[in-house]
Enzyme design. Structure first.
Site, PDB file in Angstrom:
ATOM      1  N   ASP A 495      38.733  40.308  46.997  1.00 29.36           N
ATOM      2  CA  ASP A 495      37.957  39.727  45.899  1.00 29.36           C
ATOM      3  C   ASP A 495      38.048  38.213  45.847  1.00 29.36           C
ATOM      4  O   ASP A 495      37.232  37.560  45.210  1.00 29.36           O
ATOM      5  CB  ASP A 495      38.517  40.218  44.554  1.00 29.36           C
ATOM      6  CG  ASP A 495      38.060  41.609  44.211  1.00 29.36           C
ATOM      7  OD1 ASP A 495      37.002  42.023  44.705  1.00 29.36           O
ATOM      8  OD2 ASP A 495      38.783  42.284  43.456  1.00 29.36           O
TER       9      ASP A 495
HETATM   10  C1  GLC Z   1      42.019  38.940  41.329  1.00 32.02           C
HETATM   11  C2  GLC Z   1      43.010  40.009  41.601  1.00 32.02           C
HETATM   12  C3  GLC Z   1      42.359  41.194  42.096  1.00 32.02           C
HETATM   13  C4  GLC Z   1      41.181  41.554  41.234  1.00 32.02           C
HETATM   14  C5  GLC Z   1      40.282  40.379  40.971  1.00 32.02           C
HETATM   15  C6  GLC Z   1      39.177  40.726  40.026  1.00 32.02           C
HETATM   16  O1  GLC Z   1      41.407  38.658  42.482  1.00 32.02           O
HETATM   17  O2  GLC Z   1      43.928  39.645  42.579  1.00 32.02           O
HETATM   18  O3  GLC Z   1      43.313  42.194  42.083  1.00 32.02           O
HETATM   19  O4  GLC Z   1      40.448  42.520  41.898  1.00 32.02           O
HETATM   20  O5  GLC Z   1      41.022  39.346  40.465  1.00 32.02           O
HETATM   21  O6  GLC Z   1      39.565  40.720  38.708  1.00 32.02           O
HETATM   22  C1  GLC Z   2      42.351  44.538  43.587  1.00 34.29           C
HETATM   23  C2  GLC Z   2      40.982  45.086  43.354  1.00 34.29           C
HETATM   24  C3  GLC Z   2      40.353  45.525  44.645  1.00 34.29           C
HETATM   25  C4  GLC Z   2      40.422  44.419  45.651  1.00 34.29           C
HETATM   26  C5  GLC Z   2      41.839  43.902  45.797  1.00 34.29           C
HETATM   27  C6  GLC Z   2      41.931  42.713  46.695  1.00 34.29           C
HETATM   28  O1  GLC Z   2      43.186  45.558  44.009  1.00 34.29           O
HETATM   29  O2  GLC Z   2      41.008  46.166  42.467  1.00 34.29           O
HETATM   30  O3  GLC Z   2      39.022  45.910  44.442  1.00 34.29           O
HETATM   31  O4  GLC Z   2      39.947  44.923  46.839  1.00 34.29           O
HETATM   32  O5  GLC Z   2      42.323  43.526  44.543  1.00 34.29           O
HETATM   33  O6  GLC Z   2      41.319  41.598  46.170  1.00 34.29           O
END
Ligand code: GLC
Ligand code: GLC
Length: 833
Positions: A495
């Site tokens: 993300d």
């Molecule tokens: C941050 C977190 C990730 C989450 C994203 C969206 O990137 O590390 O876990 O998916 O925020 O809220």
């Molecule tokens: C969090 C989010 C997932 C994403 C990951 C890496 O676990 O839930 O969707 O892939 O962060 O950013």
């Protein structure tokens, strides 16, 4: 290394984790509930309950990020007298130590499968509370057993406590000025009803009941607690006197007051019930302004005695017996067996139910169900309750757009795509294939592909689920960049790798800021690998369907031709990765907006990333040219540390405008070189496919909770019985410290890895494929696997080999190949490596 204090231990026989010190390094929580009504409960009884959706239907209030951290919950206050040298003194204590924090003579919290039992002893009194949500019931049971273990008669005062949330957990925090005027309750005998806004659009209310006459109550928070007091010293409790307050607005609560006398050795049970009810529109009121309580009465009647509650509890335990009987291993290694047989599977149920919505790290108001997250969670859950997995796949696919793109998240209550976050995460579509294939292999139910599924939940837009899979693949093919690699969009699995975002404004969210997609050259090797893995699955599925032709009702598709078409696309992707995605010692991670390499030896920082190593080795791209082996070696060399493999190396030391959120984290945390546990299994599977059992095992054991539990309870900080999302990496201030426990794709991936690739029991369309990959120290082990209508007892004799099945006998008869052909009934299988 600092001395690692222990706060508890596993009790495998009861499938419990036993916490023996209430002052754990962080709240250690459990989840109650199976389908509709859910609760989070900490080891000191903190937490809250909700119905289906932690945002829209929050039943009890919880304040996140509080001081102290875990404050508020279901609390029982016991008022007793202690005789000392200066005469009688009143003491007030709680079975779970908090909130009064009166030192206890004994404390224990047992987190089990869907229940938590907290026991405290003080001054000759034992209070033990069993918390659970009975199957199919919209209620949390709290069975409190009070026992007098002293030789004198005890006269105690008991106060219960719950604080209502005014339904929408977000507005409850943001728009509380409104709530201060809307709160409403009713009191009837021993039941306190919460009915805020019931008059208009809402048709639901909650209640808190106890199965004994009460001698008083409170429903107004300030009257009960006192404006200048805290949960630790509520005025009514401290004075031993309820106020019988009736809340009008402000902050409604529910507290019962009960006077209890216990002879020496005597025990009494009290069944408290926190329930939720929905009424039909034309049956809302009993008389003007008075809620119709018929359903509440019925629910209470089902759970108002110790016998009924014990029966409901026994049913819950049997339910878990059955679920955990589907896959059971016996290796002789307790640390492995307890994770495989108990905690990993349990965590998979929790992630299936909650996705990333509500934990002690996720507030329950931000995120609904993630498209990619929920598809991955499926692989950890599908063997447990396939019909629920089936429904989930349909729900997820219904949020897809006609071009194959998808809403990144949806709300579980409405099942609608979440507009705040929107779509454009280009890995999302592939995950639908990943989830669906897992479901069909487990069940043999191809009919799911014929289901008519809408786009964006629009009636009239329905096409078959198979069609959704097809456009998912096509979405990747239709969005290729200059190197014929997949365009990344807003982000792929990571993300925080925001290659089209370009944000200088600290008030913008990296996740939702409008992307500059015009003219982008940002491509992802992670999606490339994912496309090859799921593409191969898709091709195999099409070939299977071609063979079944006639049986699947889907008409108008030439499956053989479709298989050939996709095989070509997969082959082209493999070529593109070999040509443009290889850096010499590892796979590149991406190309940025301008087409420059990311995750290359040429870069100053973050020369290597884990995601593309994981996916491209799982896809076995370039294995014949030694790429897979080199990539796996590079993971060991550059990413591995004491606590697992970090996400990238070296960590980013400064913000890079072209990369986004990933470079905004301090070194060693989260997506900037944290050990993001979720992606470690990808490399481990890569190791397994390559037959490197020793390496696979050593990576696996590093992040396996039971190994961590033994060594690092203090350092690790979060619950030692489940995986957490992230463990601080080698560049962090405190390497090894865990964060974001429970709700992480790690659960499903750890399960998938150990059950299918390490232990090697892999569901397939026509049976079970046996293909373990083990450390050479592995000894004989047995897996009992229920599969469709069959029951297999599979014994594996590794004979010191890491990989490679030599012989298989099924019920004494040798079979050729590695797939045990499916047939109903009981079977014995012997495998030698
Ligand atoms: C941050 C977190 C990730 C989450 C994203 C969206 O990137 O590390 O876990 O998916 O925020 O809220
Ligand atoms: C969090 C989010 C997932 C994403 C990951 C890496 O676990 O839930 O969707 O892939 O962060 O950013």
């Amino acid at each position: 290394m600092e001395q690692q204090k222990r706060y508890g231990h596993f009790d495998d026989q009861h499938r419990e984790y036993v916490i023996t010190d209430p002052q754990t390094p962080w709240p250690w929580i459990n989840y109650l509930g199976n389908e509709d009504f859910f609760s989070l409960i900490s080891n000191t009884a903190g937490g809250y309950s909700f119905y289906k959706d932690a945002k829209f239907r929050r039943i009890t209030r919880y304040r996140y990020n509080n001081v102290p951290m875990d404050n508020g919950g279901r609390y029982f206050y016991i008022v007793d007298k202690e005789t000392g040298s200066q005469g009688d003194k009143t003491i007030v204590w709680n079975p779970g130590w908090k909130p009064c924090k009166t030192p206890l003579d004994f404390y224990e919290c047992r987190h089990g499968m869907g229940y938590t039992r907290i026991t405290g002893r003080k001054n000759g009194v034992e209070a033990s509370v069993l918390f659970f949500v009975p199957l199919k019931k919209w209620a949390e049971v709290q069975k409190l057993t009070l026992s007098n273990t002293s030789s004198e008669t005890k006269t105690l005062k008991l106060f219960s406590f719950e604080e209502w949330c005014l339904w929408n957990a977000a507005t409850d925090m943001e728009n509380f000025q409104r709530n201060f005027s809307t709160g409403e309750v009713e009191i009837e005998g021993s039941t306190i009803y919460h009915k805020t806004e019931y008059r208009e659009r809402r048709n639901h209310y909650a209640f808190y009941h106890v199965n004994t006459p009460i001698q008083g109550f409170d429903t107004d928070r300030e009257t009960f607690v006192g404006l200048y007091n805290e949960f630790a010293d509520p005025q009514a409790v401290m004075e031993g006197k309820p106020r019988n307050s009736h809340a009008h607005g402000w902050s409604p609560i529910a507290s019962h007051y009960i006077e209890v006398t216990l002879a020496p050795g005597e025990s009494k049970d009290f069944v408290f019930l926190l329930g939720y009810v929905e009424n039909e529109q034309d049956e809302k009121f009993e008389k003007p302004q008075v809620i119709n309580k018929k359903k509440a009465h019925a629910l209470i009647a089902e759970l108002d005695t110790t016998e009924k509650v014990d029966k409901a509890f026994a049913e819950l335990c049997e339910y878990w017996d059955a679920l955990l009987n589907i896959y059971k291993v016996k290796t002789g290694n307790d640390k492995l067996d307890r994770m495989v047989n108990i905690w990993n599977q349990y965590q998979c149920m929790v992630t299936f139910n909650f996705s990333r919505s509500a934990s002690f790290f996720e507030s329950g108001v931000g995120r609904g169900m993630g498209f990619r997250d929920s598809n991955q969670d499926l692989v950890g859950f599908v063997h447990q309750i396939p019909p629920r997995a089936r429904q989930r796949i349909i729900d997820i696919a219904s949020t897809q757009f006609p071009d194959g793109g998808c809403y990144h998240q949806y709300q579980p209550l409405t099942k609608r795509g979440n507009n705040d976050i929107g779509g454009g995460f280009n890995d999302d579509p592939c995950w639908l294939i990943f989830g669906t294939v897992a479901y069909i292999k487990e069940t043999g139910d191809f009919s799911i592909l014929d289901e008519m599924v809408p786009f964006d939940n629009q009636p009239g837009s329905e096409v078959t689920l198979f069609e959704h899979l097809k456009i998912s693949m096509d979405h990747v093919i239709n969005n290729l960049g200059p190197h014929m690699l997949p365009l990344i969009g807003r982000a792929d699995w990571n993300d925080c790798l925001n290659l089209n975002c370009f944000s200088w404004d600290p008030n913008e969210s990296f996740q939702t800021t409008e992307n500059v997609s015009e003219g982008t050259k940002a491509e992802s090797l992670m999606i490339a690998g994912l496309f090859v893995v799921t593409g191969k699955d898709y091709v195999a599925l099409c070939r299977k369907l071609a063979g079944l032709s006639g049986k699947s009702g889907i008409s108008g598709i030439d499956f053989a031709a479709e298989a050939a078409r996709m095989q070509q696309a997969v082959d082209a992707m493999i070529e593109a990765v070999k040509k443009h995605g290889w850096d010499g010692e590892w796979y590149l991670r991406a190309y940025d907006f301008y087409g420059r390499k990311i995750g290359s030896n040429e870069c100053d920082e973050a020369k290597i990333f884990i995601e593309s190593q994981g996916w491209c080795t799982m896809a076995e791209i370039g294995a014949e040219d030694g790429m897979v082996a080199k990539s796996l070696d590079s993971c060991k060399k550059y990413l591995e540390c004491e606590h697992g493999m970090v996400l990238n190396n070296p960590a980013f030391s400064k913000y890079i405008y072209e990369y986004g959120e990933i470079s905004s984290y301090p070194e060693g945390y989260k997506e900037n070189a944290g050990i993001f546990c979720h992606n470690n299994p990808w490399v481990i599977i890569g190791e397994c496919l390559a037959g490197r059992g020793n390496d696979a095992w050593s990576h696996y054991a590093k992040i396996l909770p039971s190994y961590v539990e033994e060594k690092y309870q203090t350092l690790h900080k979060v619950e030692p019985y489940v995986n957490c999302q992230m463990v601080a990496g080698k560049d962090a201030f405190k390497p090894g410290e865990g964060k974001n426990s429970w709700l992480t794709g790690t659960a499903a991936w750890m399960w998938y890895t150990v059950s299918e690739f390490i232990l090697g029991i892999k569901p397939d369309y026509d049976g079970i494929r046996i293909d373990p990959c083990l450390p050479e120290t592995a000894t004989d082990y047995t897996v009992n696997r229920k599969f469709r209508e069959a029951d297999y007892e599979i014994t594996i004799h590794p004979n010191g080999a890491q990989k490679g099945v030599k012989t298989i006998t099924l019920d004494g008869q040798p079979i050729s190949g590695t797939v045990i052909p499916y047939s109903p009934g009981k079977h014995t299988v012997e495998v030698t490596l």
